[in-house]
Write a protein that holds these residues in place. Structure first.
Motif, PDB file in Angstrom:
ATOM      1  N   ASN A  40       1.370  -1.195   0.019  1.00 58.81           N
ATOM      2  CA  ASN A  40       0.058  -0.087  -0.076  1.00 58.81           C
ATOM      3  C   ASN A  40       0.986   1.306  -0.268  1.00 58.81           C
ATOM      4  O   ASN A  40       0.325   2.242   0.118  1.00 58.81           O
ATOM      5  N   LEU A  41       2.426   1.086  -0.267  1.00 59.11           N
ATOM      6  CA  LEU A  41       3.101   2.240  -0.386  1.00 59.11           C
ATOM      7  C   LEU A  41       3.532   2.220  -1.995  1.00 59.11           C
ATOM      8  O   LEU A  41       3.855   0.905  -2.275  1.00 59.11           O
ATOM      9  N   ARG A  42       4.417   3.368  -2.770  1.00 63.20           N
ATOM     10  CA  ARG A  42       5.291   3.710  -3.886  1.00 63.20           C
ATOM     11  C   ARG A  42       5.887   3.627  -3.178  1.00 63.20           C
ATOM     12  O   ARG A  42       6.534   4.850  -4.187  1.00 63.20           O
ATOM     13  N   ALA A 146       6.339  11.472   2.894  1.00 63.71           N
ATOM     14  CA  ALA A 146       5.574  11.372   1.864  1.00 63.71           C
ATOM     15  C   ALA A 146       6.105  11.645   0.239  1.00 63.71           C
ATOM     16  O   ALA A 146       5.550  10.542  -0.344  1.00 63.71           O
ATOM     17  N   THR A 149       7.268   7.338  -0.193  1.00 58.45           N
ATOM     18  CA  THR A 149       6.819   6.819  -0.260  1.00 58.45           C
ATOM     19  C   THR A 149       5.443   7.190  -1.384  1.00 58.45           C
ATOM     20  O   THR A 149       4.684   5.775  -1.475  1.00 58.45           O
ATOM     21  N   ARG A 150       5.586   7.918  -1.829  1.00 59.71           N
ATOM     22  CA  ARG A 150       4.511   8.846  -2.632  1.00 59.71           C
ATOM     23  C   ARG A 150       3.412   8.542  -1.818  1.00 59.71           C
ATOM     24  O   ARG A 150       1.934   8.360  -2.377  1.00 59.71           O
ATOM     25  N   ARG A 151       3.079   8.688  -0.506  1.00 55.83           N
ATOM     26  CA  ARG A 151       1.870   8.497   0.137  1.00 55.83           C
ATOM     27  C   ARG A 151       1.537   9.326   1.260  1.00 55.83           C
ATOM     28  O   ARG A 151       3.041   9.625   2.063  1.00 55.83           O
ATOM     29  N   ASP A 152       0.647   9.887   2.032  1.00 57.45           N
ATOM     30  CA  ASP A 152       0.326  10.684   3.168  1.00 57.45           C
ATOM     31  C   ASP A 152       0.276  10.047   4.075  1.00 57.45           C
ATOM     32  O   ASP A 152      -1.170   9.986   4.468  1.00 57.45           O
ATOM     33  N   ALA A 153       1.140   9.639   5.022  1.00 56.28           N
ATOM     34  CA  ALA A 153       0.491   8.651   5.725  1.00 56.28           C
ATOM     35  C   ALA A 153       1.764   7.900   7.208  1.00 56.28           C
ATOM     36  O   ALA A 153       1.468   7.490   7.848  1.00 56.28           O
TER      37      ALA A 153
END
Length: 344
Positions: A40-42, A146, A149-153
């Motif tokens: 679920n990350l990139r 972010a 990982t290309r995700r704001d998590a």
């Protein structure tokens, strides 16, 4: 009488009994089982923004197949099991998989996760028998996390770490891949996090295992350099180790909680003492993270092979394990698979 020597390229038939060993006398006791290739990350150093072609459900090992392999490896002396991915928490059966592996006698079981789903899974995993967890986190800055990982998590990771603590998982390890020009300025901040939170933070050198093959040696920060940066801020004392380990470990001289580990997987690899094996999500057996060959255990399981037949496949593959990867050699060939496809 001197022990026999072998040419690992042509060593003859593998032993049919005794420890799981290769021709260099390394006994394999650590198995990493990937339960899914999806994530679920990139992460930029792992996969493209659009992800990778995922395996179909019927291509990945079933819970029963994972259980069977875990029991077989256990019967061969394996006592350390790490459940990996992809991201293992995105597989719905993860608690059941953990429960079955933890039910084996005398095992040390852990999972490696990005932590995004630990807020709701830490409790069920603890109930399934899990005692410890490793969370991958490469930045403590929300905006940088972010970007990487290309995700704001990042907040989800923080919540996951707190959930792991609340569930009683201990130790909680944090893996940080250090990349020059990206996050190498955060080593002291991670060390401070270890002190304040009682975490075991491990700094890992950047390895050529990204799907887009953009790895550059110039971006590798030697573990010695990271250790020097942290040592300039905190007094550290080495931790004595009973056996060779990938990480050189330290604690804080003033008795503060937490620990630090430095893993020189590129500049000073631990190949000569490596005891690790891997099974990918679709059942490919790999005797080295950088192996160029695999053994298809899934095909054997699904064709009706009995345990002795699968054991022979495992022993034969391990018997041909090479001396070590060649990252520091001019003839190094990187594997076709990225880390997420192999299993961390």
């Amino acid at each position: 009488m001197a022990a026999p020597t072998y040419d690992w390229r042509n060593p003859g038939p593998a032993p049919t009994e005794g420890p799981l060993a290769d021709t260099f006398g390394r006994v394999a006791g650590d198995l990493r089982i990937s339960v899914i290739d999806k994530c679920n990350l990139r992460c930029t150093y792992c996969m493209p923004a659009e992800g990778l072609p995922w395996l179909e459900k019927d291509e990945i090992l079933t819970v029963d197949e994972i259980d069977r392999l875990a029991r077989l490896f256990h019967s061969l002396g394996v006592r350390e099991f790490k459940i990996t991915g992809g991201e293992p928490t995105v597989r719905r059966e993860l608690p059941e998989i953990v429960r079955r592996v933890c039910a084996l006698e005398g095992v040390d079981v852990s999972i490696t996760t990005n932590g995004l789903l630990l807020d709701r899974l830490a409790g069920p995993l603890r109930e399934a028998g899990l005692r410890r967890v490793t969370v991958s986190c490469d930045s403590l800055l929300s905006h940088r996390y972010a970007e990487m990982t290309r995700r704001d998590a990042f907040d989800k990771v923080s919540e996951g770490l707190e959930a792991a603590r609340a569930a009683g998982l201990d130790p909680i390890k944090i893996n940080c891949v250090v990349i020059r020009g990206t996050n190498d300025d955060e080593a002291v901040d991670f060390a401070r996090l270890a002190r304040e939170g009682g975490y075991d933070v491990r700094f890992i050198e950047y390895m050529p295992l990204d799907a887009e093959k953009t790895w550059e040696r110039d971006k590798v920060v030697p573990a010695e350099e990271t250790l020097a940066a942290v040592s300039a801020a905190f007094d550290l004392v080495p931790v004595a180790q009973d056996s060779p380990q990938p990480a050189t470990s330290f604690r804080f001289a003033d008795g503060a909680p937490g620990a630090l580990g430095f893993i020189p997987s590129v500049t000073n690899p631990f190949c000569e003492s490596c005891n690790r094996m891997r099974v990918t999500a679709e059942g490919a057996f790999r005797v080295c993270l950088f192996a160029l060959e695999e053994t298809d255990l899934r095909a054997a399981l699904r064709s009706g092979a009995d345990d002795p037949a699968v054991e022979r496949m495992i022993r034969e593959a391990l018997w041909h394990k090479w001396p070590g990867h060649k990252i520091n050699h001019p003839d190094f060939v990187r594997p076709d698979r990225s880390m997420s496809m192999i299993g961390g």
